[in-house]
Design a protein around this motif. Sequence first.
Motif, mmCIF file in Angstrom:
data_model
loop_
_atom_site.group_PDB
_atom_site.id
_atom_site.type_symbol
_atom_site.label_atom_id
_atom_site.label_comp_id
_atom_site.label_asym_id
_atom_site.label_seq_id
_atom_site.Cartn_x
_atom_site.Cartn_y
_atom_site.Cartn_z
ATOM 1 N N THR A 37 -6.442 10.776 -3.725
ATOM 2 C CA THR A 37 -7.082 10.262 -2.425
ATOM 3 C C THR A 37 -8.283 10.695 -2.554
ATOM 4 O OG1 THR A 37 -6.968 12.322 -1.575
ATOM 5 C CG2 THR A 37 -4.813 11.414 -0.990
ATOM 6 N N ASP A 70 -0.250 1.129 -1.202
ATOM 7 C CA ASP A 70 -0.870 1.347 0.426
ATOM 8 C C ASP A 70 -1.589 1.895 1.035
ATOM 9 O OD1 ASP A 70 -0.907 3.584 -1.286
ATOM 10 O OD2 ASP A 70 1.070 4.318 -0.271
ATOM 11 N N SER A 72 -3.308 4.172 0.485
ATOM 12 C CA SER A 72 -3.498 5.672 0.188
ATOM 13 C C SER A 72 -3.799 6.049 -0.181
ATOM 14 C CB SER A 72 -2.144 6.219 0.656
ATOM 15 O OG SER A 72 -1.460 6.088 -0.930
#
Length: 250
Positions: A37, A70, A72
């Motif tokens: 992240t 996704d 993320s």
Amino acid sequence: MTAHVVAETGFSGQQPRAVQKALCMLEAVAHLGPGATAKEIARFAGVAPTTAYRMLNLLVAEGFLVRVPDLSGFALGRRTAELSRAAAATDTSPTLHETVEELRSHTRFGLHVASFAGGRLRFVDQDPDHEIVGIALLSKNLHANALGKVMLAHHPALRAGIQLRRLTGATVCDPDVLGDELSRIQLDGHAFENQECRTGRSALAVPIRNHGAEVVGGLCLQGSPLRVSPSDFEQLRFLYEGSRRLTGLL
């Protein structure tokens, strides 16, 4: 810096520092793995979050990073892969995987390598011939496995707020008992797990260091409780030698 020097190099005051930060962020993604992240990357690279977000967007736009499906987190992109292949083509030194594969040819036990980058336990070379407990279970229960104990012993800040869940009847759940064990690991140089994460599984682990002598990962030998033991000096000698050979490769 004079105007003449700026004209020759193409760099103004803050640009070299910006380049350094961008490279650190690429290195962070390489160590943390796909799905890292923005917050994890910023912390690993020592970059302010607002600066990190801006640089990540630029690195994605230039093809050095990509967003995972996704959205993320991030992974290394095509242009970074091209650089990696070019570097590999000119490097004759053994890679981590080549070294680990050679070590595996000398043992009948499972041999796994994990990274501790960013304060997260992550496998970087898992033995394909020996099943191991899922990485999610290991990373969430560092107190109950040999690699996690090595990580906690050498990175004490990770002990704060740790939940000592009981996974088997042998799991160490007393914080004082665990603290004493982690102190011994620092002194002895290895960690032992005796059916604490899964019944019927034991493991020995030793730290892997970088060239600055910092503990950046671990080498784990896994097998049945009847065969893997800290009193087996041949197993320990094998792990210590393996760790030495992996220095600087993680």
